[in-house]
Design an enzyme around this catalytic site. Structure first.
Site, PDB file in Angstrom:
ATOM      1  N   HIS A   1       0.813  -1.217   0.000  1.00 47.79           N
ATOM      2  CA  HIS A   1       0.000   0.000   0.000  1.00 47.79           C
ATOM      3  C   HIS A   1       0.843   1.262   0.000  1.00 47.79           C
ATOM      4  O   HIS A   1       0.293   2.358  -0.001  1.00 47.79           O
ATOM      5  CB  HIS A   1      -0.913   0.028   1.234  1.00 47.79           C
ATOM      6  CG  HIS A   1      -2.179  -0.722   1.048  1.00 47.79           C
ATOM      7  ND1 HIS A   1      -2.341  -2.010   1.482  1.00 47.79           N
ATOM      8  CD2 HIS A   1      -3.339  -0.393   0.463  1.00 47.79           C
ATOM      9  CE1 HIS A   1      -3.552  -2.418   1.176  1.00 47.79           C
ATOM     10  NE2 HIS A   1      -4.177  -1.463   0.562  1.00 47.79           N
ATOM     11  N   GLY A   2       2.142   1.113   0.025  1.00 48.99           N
ATOM     12  CA  GLY A   2       2.975   2.305   0.154  1.00 48.99           C
ATOM     13  C   GLY A   2       3.129   2.583   1.630  1.00 48.99           C
ATOM     14  O   GLY A   2       2.224   2.338   2.412  1.00 48.99           O
TER      15      GLY A   2
END
Lengths: 463, 376
Positions: free
Chosen positions: A343-344
């Protein structure tokens, strides 16, 4: 600025919010939809050689990427090239999966930390994630032998840039891409599926923008007109009011997610993927999300799984099952960590996912223990029809499950209240994000964290 | 143009009222010294005939009302098909808002069905005049901007220049209420009925602008991100116009704090620019210069207590007042000390309504007595 009265609000709503929102919803994706349809029709007509089909979907995929991200799409392309390079270099090895995963994670981390400005990076997060998931799943499938040999560059790129999934996902497996390339016939059930997903997505968009933010003062007047009087006073209100505001926020966020999920269902189905072959009969049954299970979950884990079904499936197949050899808790931690990295590395996402890891684990173990002690169906998952518990339909079984459901709603509200509903108050820098998260949670007195801790204590006592 | 209008009107027997109106307007136009706010008259034409709803037949719809407009205003309407509707709607909202804001005061924003809608008050230079100018200008700006984004004006659409904060490469802007077009159009349209270079001109133009600024400064952007797990792949933004009540409230505040100004006669006025606020200065030199959003006036308001045909005030006799209020709507102040008569009225209304599933509502009739106070 004075708040509007309820009557004024409902007068303003159609032209002020519903119309522009619906207009923009269409305006921003019509080209993507046309690309998907064009690709699908192209694959249907005539007997095109396979490489032309791959090339056409690559072209459409590139075009839509450019539409959405402009020149920043280079980073997605770079990631896909890197993945293919690794697959090619390791074509004789049998540990392509772990190796590729590590490379991808390093790439994502570098991107997060150095390569470009945070804003544009976060805008592309979804696409990067899908590319990474596709490449990693392909590598593991190659190791396992589900896919016999390394696909040609054109086929690989076709899979990565498959126009139906390149912007909004979801992850689809390589084999389902191969089936989609064959170009199944256009049928009424296909059209019905596309139309229903599209309508659902627009409905969710409108709810997310126009209903959720005004849920309590206008749609469900729990406090009468008091909340309307003064927005500032809402901030100083009691815990219940703050919880309700958190619920407004989280509902906006949930419905935004349903919008994106149904939209991705639309694009994927429109471009001819996402079906199951039942005998000689195609079933267009791609399901991205199950809103009912998220809004009224049996348990937190059910809510989390229903949030994004393909991603849960991916995490289950390629991470959780492979990590189970380290132990259940470790496997859960590894799964959520992987999800965070994909997701970063935003602070709030990491915080939410790690909290979820503990919550789901403790809930799972506690309910397992309870079901043994009480000999009842109170597990996190629904009991199968042939389970051996004695107490299935007793009143108190429903009560316990209901209590856990309420708890799950509370947890999910608490957790998703950090995802601001307005894009303006989210500060892209990490410090801002962290303080935003702490602020939101301390506003709610860290309820869920305390409750989770309490449940853990209970679990240790009855263990 | 005139004969055409008359011929056309003659076809409709139901339009007698409009004919009278037009005739009287031609008389009043020669009689009135200035043309300030003459365009307001179109609000009556529009309501007395129903022609304006026929938006397709623009020319047909325009004729009766064109007479009240200047040549420039007529050209503007011709160039922007569909805009007349918005102007009239804006005027209606403005008048409604004006009446609401002043419902408790001696001057309660009276309007009439003559071409000079607001009466003689507009030829004066008091606070009330300032408010009328500001609120009508704001109303038209508001309505035109709203109509733009609804697409009912052909020459303007959603304002795509207002994109997100990402700058030019921010691809997905939103459809916003086109307030810039509304402002520009209203400046051209409304201010063109002001002529001259005198203090009255400067003040009217200033107040018009104040109304427009109030509308545009209250706009706010609302945005939302959509994408996988909160990433910003799609962002929907739109500018929201304030509800007109907000504008009315703000202008009422400005009315209470309006500044009295005089003409600053500095040097040559030959090169004086339109509406240059530097040509207005506060009467009391100790006060600071009025800002662009402030309302300005140059003469004291009449007391509005009694009927005065020269001043154009109707007086407060016959107005209902609140006997227990010490404020402006209280009988003491509203009736200017003349006292009031009390009347008891029986009012029958539906009450104790219950909803029966499904679906009808049954009610009882309740009769209550209400005490009404009316100024003498």
């Amino acid at each position: 600025m004075g708040a509007l009265s309820r009557q004024q609000f409902f007068q303003e709503l159609p032209l002020g919010c519903l119309l522009p929102t619906a207009q923009q919803g269409l305006l921003q994706v019509w080209q993507l939809l046309i690309m998907c349809l064009a690709c699908r029709l192209l694959w249907r007509i005539g007997r095109l050689p396979a490489y032309i089909k791959h090339l056409s979907t690559i072209a459409c995929g590139f075009y839509t990427l450019y539409l959405f991200f402009g020149l920043h799409m280079v980073w997605v392309v770079l990631l896909s090239l890197l993945c293919y390079l690794i697959l090619f270099l390791c074509r004789h090895s049998s540990t392509r999966g772990p190796f590729l995963s590590i490379t991808v994670l390093i790439y994502l981390l570098l991107g997060e930390l150095h390569m470009m400005d945070t804003n544009s990076w976060h805008k592309m997060r979804g696409s990067q994630m899908v590319v990474a998931m596709k490449a990693i799943s392909l590598a593991f499938d190659l190791d396992k032998g589900t896919v016999e040999n390394v696909p040609s560059p054109v086929e690989f790129m076709g899979y990565i840039y498959f126009v139906g999934t390149v912007i909004f996902g979801p992850w689809i497996s390589f084999s389902s891409y191969r089936e989609a390339v064959e170009g199944k016939e256009l049928s009424v059930s296909w059209l019905v599926k596309v139309a229903s997903s599209w309508i659902k997505s627009q409905l969710c968009l409108v709810i997310s923008n126009c209903v959720a933010p005004y849920l309590f003062p206008y749609f469900i007047p729990v406090f009468g007109d008091k909340l309307l009087k003064n927005k500032k006073r809402r901030k100083n209100r009691g815990f219940v009011a703050r919880l309700l505001m958190g619920y407004e926020h989280s509902m906006g966020f949930h419905f935004s997610n349903y919008f994106v999920s149904y939209l991705s269902e639309t694009t994927t189905t429109l471009s001819g993927a996402g079906f199951t072959d039942e005998k000689d009969h195609l079933k267009w049954d791609l399901t991205m999300v199950n809103p009912l299970n998220v809004e009224f979950p049996r348990s937190v884990s059910e809510g989390v799984i229903s949030w994004n079904l393909p991603m849960s499936q991916w995490l289950n197949i390629y991470v959780f099952k492979k990590a189970l050899k380290f132990g259940t808790f470790q496997a859960i931690l590894i799964t959520y960590t992987t999800s965070t990295l994909l997701h970063g590395l935003s602070f709030h996402i990491a915080a939410v996912l790690l909290t979820l890891a503990f919550m789901t684990y403790i809930e799972y173990e506690l309910r397992k223990r309870l079901s043994v002690i009480l000999n009842a169906c109170v597990l996190s998952k629904r009991c199968p029809s042939d389970c051996k518990h004695q107490n299935k339909k007793a009143f108190w079984v429903y009560f316990i499950n209901g209590a856990f459901s309420v708890l799950a709603v509370l947890h999910l509200t608490y957790l998703s209240s950090v995802f601001g509903s307005s894009a303006d108050d989210i500060d892209p820098d990490e410090d801002g994000m962290a303080s935003h998260t702490f602020h939101k949670w301390s506003e709610l007195n860290w309820t869920s964290h305390w409750l989770t801790f309490g449940l853990w204590v209970v679990y240790r006592i009855i263990m | 143009m005139w004969s055409g209008a008359m011929q056309f009107l003659a076809l409709f027997t139901a339009l007698k009222a409009a004919c009278v109106l037009l005739l009287s307007s031609s008389i009043s136009s020669s009689a009135a010294a200035n043309s300030s706010g003459r365009w307001w008259g179109i609000v009556n034409v529009a309501s007395s005939t129903n022609l304006l709803t026929n938006s397709k037949n623009v020319q047909l719809a325009l004729d009766p009302s064109l007479a009240l407009l200047s040549r420039r205003q007529r050209r503007l309407i011709r160039q922007n098909p569909g805009i007349l509707h918005a102007i009239v709607a804006g005027l209606h909202t403005a008048i409604k808002e004006c009446k609401w804001q002043f419902r408790n005061r001696r001057w309660n924003c009276p309007t009439s069905h003559t071409p000079t809608v607001f009466g003689k008050i507009i030829n004066r230079g008091c606070r009330e005049t300032a408010f009328v100018f500001a609120i009508t200008s704001a109303g038209v700006t508001h309505a035109v901007a709203r109509s733009c984004s609804e697409g009912s004006i052909e020459s303007c659409t959603c304002d795509y220049r207002r994109r997100g904060p990402g700058g030019p490469d921010w691809h997905w802007g939103g459809c916003s209420d086109n307030v810039d077009f509304g402002r520009m159009f209203t400046r051209e349209f409304v201010d063109s009925s002001e002529r001259g270079r005198d203090l009255r001109y400067l003040i009217n133009v200033h107040n018009n602008e104040a109304g427009r600024i109030t509308v545009s400064s209250e706009m706010r952007q609302e945005c939302k991100c959509h994408g996988m797990s909160g990433s910003c792949t799609i962002r929907t933004c739109w500018m929201r116009l304030p509800s007109f009540r907000t504008v009315g409230d703000l202008l009422k505040d400005r009315f209470d704090g309006a500044s009295r100004v005089v003409y600053a006669n500095k040097g040559s006025n030959r090169a004086s620019h339109r509406a240059d606020p530097r040509h207005l200065q506060p009467e009391n030199p100790a006060h600071k210069l009025p800002s662009a959003q402030d309302l300005v006036y140059f003469e004291k308001s009449p007391n509005f207590c009694s009927y005065n045909s020269k001043m154009g005030t109707l007086g407060t006799s016959g107005r209902t007042c609140n006997s227990s209020s010490p404020a402006l709507d209280g009988c003491e102040l509203l009736c200017c000390g003349r006292g009031y008569k009390t009347r008891i009225e029986k009012i029958t209304e539906r009450c104790h309504c219950t909803f029966h599933w499904c679906c009808h509502v049954s009610c009882l009739n309740c009769t209550s007595t209400q005490t009404l106070h009316q100024c003498l």
